[in-house]
Scaffold this motif. Structure first.
Motif, PDB file in Angstrom:
ATOM      1  N   PHE A  76      43.563  22.165  -3.371  1.00  0.00           N
ATOM      2  CA  PHE A  76      44.054  21.295  -4.231  1.00  0.00           C
ATOM      3  C   PHE A  76      43.231  20.580  -5.300  1.00  0.00           C
ATOM      4  O   PHE A  76      41.834  20.735  -4.238  1.00  0.00           O
ATOM      5  N   ILE A  77      43.068  20.502  -6.356  1.00  0.00           N
ATOM      6  CA  ILE A  77      42.327  20.118  -7.479  1.00  0.00           C
ATOM      7  C   ILE A  77      42.104  19.227  -7.864  1.00  0.00           C
ATOM      8  O   ILE A  77      43.874  18.926  -8.699  1.00  0.00           O
ATOM      9  N   CYS A  78      41.964  17.946  -8.377  1.00  0.00           N
ATOM     10  CA  CYS A  78      42.114  16.725  -9.138  1.00  0.00           C
ATOM     11  C   CYS A  78      41.210  18.190 -10.757  1.00  0.00           C
ATOM     12  O   CYS A  78      39.986  17.595 -10.626  1.00  0.00           O
ATOM     13  N   ALA A  79      42.601  17.302 -11.157  1.00  0.00           N
ATOM     14  CA  ALA A  79      41.870  17.789 -12.800  1.00  0.00           C
ATOM     15  C   ALA A  79      42.920  17.414 -13.290  1.00  0.00           C
ATOM     16  O   ALA A  79      44.310  16.728 -13.065  1.00  0.00           O
ATOM     17  N   ASP A  80      43.069  16.706 -15.162  1.00  0.00           N
ATOM     18  CA  ASP A  80      43.382  16.238 -16.147  1.00  0.00           C
ATOM     19  C   ASP A  80      43.664  17.797 -17.166  1.00  0.00           C
ATOM     20  O   ASP A  80      43.514  18.028 -17.956  1.00  0.00           O
ATOM     21  N   ILE A  81      45.451  18.468 -17.049  1.00  0.00           N
ATOM     22  CA  ILE A  81      46.378  19.089 -17.894  1.00  0.00           C
ATOM     23  C   ILE A  81      45.897  18.241 -19.010  1.00  0.00           C
ATOM     24  O   ILE A  81      45.902  18.879 -19.860  1.00  0.00           O
ATOM     25  N   THR A  82      45.780  17.509 -19.613  1.00  0.00           N
ATOM     26  CA  THR A  82      46.513  16.600 -21.003  1.00  0.00           C
ATOM     27  C   THR A  82      45.071  17.079 -21.531  1.00  0.00           C
ATOM     28  O   THR A  82      44.800  16.812 -22.578  1.00  0.00           O
ATOM     29  N   SER A  83      43.553  16.878 -21.203  1.00  0.00           N
ATOM     30  CA  SER A  83      42.735  16.890 -21.326  1.00  0.00           C
ATOM     31  C   SER A  83      42.375  17.986 -21.832  1.00  0.00           C
ATOM     32  O   SER A  83      42.259  19.113 -22.042  1.00  0.00           O
ATOM     33  N   PRO A  84      41.647  17.758 -23.253  1.00  0.00           N
ATOM     34  CA  PRO A  84      40.935  18.838 -24.426  1.00  0.00           C
ATOM     35  C   PRO A  84      39.797  19.553 -23.665  1.00  0.00           C
ATOM     36  O   PRO A  84      39.468  20.633 -24.322  1.00  0.00           O
ATOM     37  N   HIS A  85      39.338  18.856 -22.784  1.00  0.00           N
ATOM     38  CA  HIS A  85      38.436  19.565 -21.399  1.00  0.00           C
ATOM     39  C   HIS A  85      38.628  19.988 -21.218  1.00  0.00           C
ATOM     40  O   HIS A  85      37.706  20.669 -19.916  1.00  0.00           O
ATOM     41  N   PHE A  86      38.898  20.235 -20.660  1.00  0.00           N
ATOM     42  CA  PHE A  86      40.051  21.200 -19.460  1.00  0.00           C
ATOM     43  C   PHE A  86      39.367  22.331 -18.845  1.00  0.00           C
ATOM     44  O   PHE A  86      39.654  23.151 -20.299  1.00  0.00           O
ATOM     45  N   LYS A  87      39.758  22.484 -18.374  1.00  0.00           N
ATOM     46  CA  LYS A  87      38.663  23.760 -17.724  1.00  0.00           C
ATOM     47  C   LYS A  87      39.072  24.482 -16.452  1.00  0.00           C
ATOM     48  O   LYS A  87      39.027  23.798 -15.513  1.00  0.00           O
ATOM     49  N   TYR A  88      39.602  26.239 -16.982  1.00  0.00           N
ATOM     50  CA  TYR A  88      40.369  26.645 -15.789  1.00  0.00           C
ATOM     51  C   TYR A  88      38.702  26.925 -14.696  1.00  0.00           C
ATOM     52  O   TYR A  88      38.437  27.184 -15.122  1.00  0.00           O
ATOM     53  N   ASP A  89      39.345  26.536 -13.594  1.00  0.00           N
ATOM     54  CA  ASP A  89      38.259  27.204 -12.149  1.00  0.00           C
ATOM     55  C   ASP A  89      38.803  27.021 -10.969  1.00  0.00           C
ATOM     56  O   ASP A  89      38.906  26.563 -10.574  1.00  0.00           O
ATOM     57  N   PHE A  90      39.794  28.328 -11.339  1.00  0.00           N
ATOM     58  CA  PHE A  90      40.923  28.595  -9.411  1.00  0.00           C
ATOM     59  C   PHE A  90      39.810  30.044  -9.440  1.00  0.00           C
ATOM     60  O   PHE A  90      40.773  30.350  -9.425  1.00  0.00           O
ATOM     61  N   GLY A  91      37.980  30.269  -8.682  1.00  0.00           N
ATOM     62  CA  GLY A  91      38.048  31.382  -8.619  1.00  0.00           C
ATOM     63  C   GLY A  91      37.807  32.365  -9.493  1.00  0.00           C
ATOM     64  O   GLY A  91      37.553  33.576  -9.463  1.00  0.00           O
ATOM     65  N   HIS A  92      37.989  31.802 -10.762  1.00  0.00           N
ATOM     66  CA  HIS A  92      37.242  33.196 -11.951  1.00  0.00           C
ATOM     67  C   HIS A  92      38.882  34.073 -11.697  1.00  0.00           C
ATOM     68  O   HIS A  92      38.650  35.401 -11.979  1.00  0.00           O
ATOM     69  N   VAL A  93      39.964  33.946 -11.567  1.00  0.00           N
ATOM     70  CA  VAL A  93      41.085  34.628 -11.505  1.00  0.00           C
ATOM     71  C   VAL A  93      42.529  33.540 -11.893  1.00  0.00           C
ATOM     72  O   VAL A  93      42.238  32.372 -12.156  1.00  0.00           O
ATOM     73  N   ARG A  94      43.224  34.524 -13.483  1.00  0.00           N
ATOM     74  CA  ARG A  94      43.943  33.735 -13.894  1.00  0.00           C
ATOM     75  C   ARG A  94      45.567  33.368 -12.985  1.00  0.00           C
ATOM     76  O   ARG A  94      45.393  34.313 -12.665  1.00  0.00           O
ATOM     77  N   ALA A  95      46.136  32.333 -13.660  1.00  0.00           N
ATOM     78  CA  ALA A  95      47.128  32.513 -12.622  1.00  0.00           C
ATOM     79  C   ALA A  95      48.336  33.352 -13.258  1.00  0.00           C
ATOM     80  O   ALA A  95      48.035  33.763 -13.891  1.00  0.00           O
TER      81      ALA A  95
END
Length: 221
Positions: free
Chosen positions: A111-130
């Protein structure tokens, strides 16, 4: 919407105004919106989640799944149990309290705490795209930030990846009609999105507290 008191929406001059204090809500309520499916919402959740799992089963490649709006993690766990061959399943939520509770409930999941609405959202799930991103019961809380949300999802998905939107629809929508007006407005909006193709849109009235709807979109490069 009424199940969240004034933490998420507030009545002002006979109109609902979005507040979005998810952190306080998760601090004050052990089971926000009855998402454990042990309350009067249980039948609705069971039906909606069965439909979500059915849509997921039609997607061949789902080795990396991100559930946005995971809350306490019950659906993340359902997906993990339903597709045990997929060891990369991530639950994401804006509330740190929700994420901490989810980690306690399901310590074997990520589980990760992140804000999907943010313009500063960064994808970081182990360098693997979903392969798959799921917006789970989230639509009404992101209406004012939809351009950022869709851009973030686009960057998170691999080419030809899928977006699933699972959401309740109140019979009287009192908020956000200028963005999306009930199911048909949502279907129209998603059908016109740049970078995505709407594959499936279905609405269900099960005579429960809320109606149910699911959308399946494919990322187009």
């Amino acid at each position: 919407m009424s199940k969240s008191g004034s933490y998420i929406f507030k009545e002002i001059n006979d109109k609902l105004v979005f507040v979005g204090d998810f952190e306080r809500f998760y601090q004050e309520d052990n089971d926000p919106w009855g998402q454990s499916a042990s309350s009067e919402m249980s039948i609705y959740y069971q039906l909606s989640r069965q439909r979500l799992m059915s849509i997921l089963s039609t997607i061949k490649e789902k080795s990396m799944i991100v559930e946005v709006g995971c809350g306490l993690g019950y659906v993340t766990k359902l997906i993990s149990d339903g597709f045990p061959q997929n060891n990369n399943i991530v639950g994401l939520d804006i509330s740190e309290t929700a994420i901490n509770k989810a980690k306690l409930l399901f310590p074997d999941l990520k589980f990760i705490c992140a804000d999907i609405t943010s313009p500063h959202f960064k994808y970081d799930f182990g360098h693997v795209r979903a392969n798959v991103v799921i917006l789970n019961q989230l639509l009404w809380y992101i209406l004012e930030s939809l351009p950022n949300v869709m851009a973030n999802i686009y960057s998170t998905l691999e080419d030809d990846g899928f977006l699933i939107i699972s959401n309740a629809f109140a019979r009287e929508q009192r908020y956000g009609t200028e963005f999306i007006d009930h199911f048909h407005g949502a279907a129209h909006f998603f059908s016109k999105l740049d970078g995505f193709k709407l594959i499936h849109a279905c609405f269900y009235n099960d005579n429960e507290e809320h109606d149910d709807a699911h959308f399946l979109l494919k990322k187009c490069s």
